[in-house]
Design a protein around this motif. Structure first.
Motif, short mmCIF file in Angstrom:
data_model
loop_
_atom_site.label_atom_id
_atom_site.label_comp_id
_atom_site.label_asym_id
_atom_site.label_seq_id
_atom_site.Cartn_x
_atom_site.Cartn_y
_atom_site.Cartn_z
N TYR A 137 0.84 -1.19 0.49
CA TYR A 137 -0.50 0.11 0.11
C TYR A 137 0.75 1.20 0.46
O TYR A 137 0.42 2.15 -0.27
N TYR A 138 1.76 0.94 0.25
CA TYR A 138 3.14 2.32 -0.35
C TYR A 138 3.19 2.35 -1.98
O TYR A 138 3.88 3.87 -1.25
N LYS A 145 2.37 9.22 -5.90
CA LYS A 145 2.85 10.56 -5.40
C LYS A 145 3.60 11.22 -6.84
O LYS A 145 3.81 12.37 -6.93
N VAL A 146 5.18 10.32 -6.73
CA VAL A 146 5.45 10.66 -8.09
C VAL A 146 5.05 11.08 -9.83
O VAL A 146 4.93 11.88 -10.50
N LYS A 163 -3.97 19.31 1.61
CA LYS A 163 -3.32 18.23 2.49
C LYS A 163 -3.59 16.44 2.38
O LYS A 163 -3.84 15.40 3.52
N PHE A 164 -3.12 16.59 1.01
CA PHE A 164 -3.88 15.09 0.74
C PHE A 164 -3.10 13.74 1.20
O PHE A 164 -3.57 12.73 1.67
N TRP A 165 -1.27 14.15 0.68
CA TRP A 165 -0.94 13.00 1.34
C TRP A 165 -0.36 12.86 2.93
O TRP A 165 -0.26 12.06 3.16
N GLU A 166 -0.37 14.41 3.57
CA GLU A 166 -0.62 14.04 4.69
C GLU A 166 -1.64 13.35 5.13
O GLU A 166 -1.85 12.08 6.44
N ASP A 167 -2.98 13.51 4.47
CA ASP A 167 -4.17 12.47 5.06
C ASP A 167 -3.69 10.83 5.07
O ASP A 167 -4.37 10.33 5.32
N ARG A 168 -3.08 10.74 3.31
CA ARG A 168 -3.61 9.33 2.76
C ARG A 168 -1.96 8.97 4.17
O ARG A 168 -2.42 7.35 4.25
N GLU A 234 12.00 9.49 1.56
CA GLU A 234 12.39 10.07 2.77
C GLU A 234 10.73 11.40 3.53
O GLU A 234 10.31 10.58 4.48
N ASP A 235 9.65 10.90 2.71
CA ASP A 235 8.48 11.76 3.46
C ASP A 235 7.93 10.35 3.80
O ASP A 235 7.07 11.18 4.87
N ALA A 236 7.20 9.64 3.05
CA ALA A 236 6.70 8.60 3.64
C ALA A 236 6.74 7.83 4.36
O ALA A 236 6.59 7.36 5.87
N ILE A 237 8.82 7.71 5.07
CA ILE A 237 9.16 6.87 5.73
C ILE A 237 9.19 7.53 7.75
O ILE A 237 8.75 6.98 8.38
#
Length: 298
Positions: A137-138, A145-146, A163-168, A234-237
């Motif tokens: 799911y990552y 995202k890319v 805030k879409f990515w923060e919410d995800r 980096e952002d996801a981890i």
């Protein structure tokens, strides 16, 4: 087993900003091993791997007998980082009946018609089993995202706000928190291969006929987005390495190091669970004794 202070080098602490420059993809030794040559280091890593594989066999048997916990291993990496080889070597001593491997490719039309976690939920390991997600799911906070155009096939445009990515990320954290609360041990590994080593492995796939089938033009196309992917990782981890479901950033330029470290983390993490063989009740003991007498009387 590998010392805890060494394993801690690879674990991303919860709430800490993850930066790739702090993790050496070519790491292969501690200070005390600097005088050893490459062959000696590889031999030491193989000893550690073999030791862990023997221990993992026992740990898996206990996990199955206990039947209260499941284990989810998440593997993420750039192409040619060694995910398939890591699975093959680390799980070589595991009973296939107690291990499930799922490789997630491009989502189907049916999968796109559901929320982004749906197809992964269907493949979660049962209690007593080890489940491995080769990509997971990552991907929905990495490749999507890319390539944000992919979202056009998944969501109404008005749902993709600032805030879409923060919410995800929060959706993922909530999902993993739910799994852990219900007895799933989650171990997440980012196999950190360098761009130079990926190039070498791509060329090897082109040079060796028996490996030609592994090369895909899409792999080369994605390599062109390398910097974007590194930022996305980096952002996801940073956002999803938690105390309950930590990320481990594993050096992947040397496959023998990758496999040894992953095997050690998987084995020791399962051993640390509160696992026990089922206790036989007095009534069951009596039936066992009756069965013994019947067999001995034949």
């Amino acid at each position: 087993m590998i010392r805890k202070d060494i394993i801690d080098l690879f674990r991303v602490p919860a709430g800490k900003k993850f930066r790739l420059k702090d993790h050496n993809s070519g790491w292969k030794q501690t200070e005390e091993f600097k005088d050893l040559g490459k062959d000696a280091l590889k031999a030491r890593a193989k000893e550690t791997l073999d030791e862990n594989l023997r221990a993992l066999t026992d740990a898996q048997n206990l996990l199955y007998a206990d039947d209260r916990y499941s284990v989810l291993i998440v593997l993420q990496a750039m192409d040619a980082a060694g995910k398939d080889g890591t699975i093959r070597h680390v799980m070589s001593g595991v009973n296939p009946q107690g291990c499930q491997v799922f490789s997630f490719k491009k989502p189907s039309a049916e999968e796109l018609d559901h929320n982004f976690l749906w197809r992964y939920m269907k493949s979660l390991p049962e209690r007593g089993r080890i489940g491995i997600f080769n990509r997971s799911y990552y991907e929905d906070v990495l490749v999507v995202k890319v390539h944000p155009d992919f979202l056009g096939a998944q969501l109404p445009r008005e749902k993709v706000g600032k805030k879409f990515w923060e919410d995800r990320y929060e959706d993922i954290n909530s999902f993993e928190r739910h799994l852990v609360r219900n007895g799933t041990l989650i171990l997440k590994f980012f196999l950190n291969v360098s761009k130079e080593e990926q190039k070498r492995r791509f060329l090897e796939r082109l040079d060796r006929s028996e490996k030609n089938w592994k090369f895909s033009a899409s792999d080369l196309a994605e390599r062109g987005y390398w910097d974007d992917y590194m930022t996305a990782y980096e952002d996801a981890i940073s956002a999803t390495s938690t105390d309950l479901a930590p990320w481990y950033v594993i050096p992947a330029d040397h496959k023998w190091i990758t496999r040894s470290v992953v095997a050690d983390i998987v084995t020791t993490s399962i051993q640390a669970l509160d696992l026990r063989y089922p206790v036989v009740s007095p009534e069951q003991k009596k039936r066992l004794e009756d069965a013994r007498k019947q067999l001995e009387a034949e």
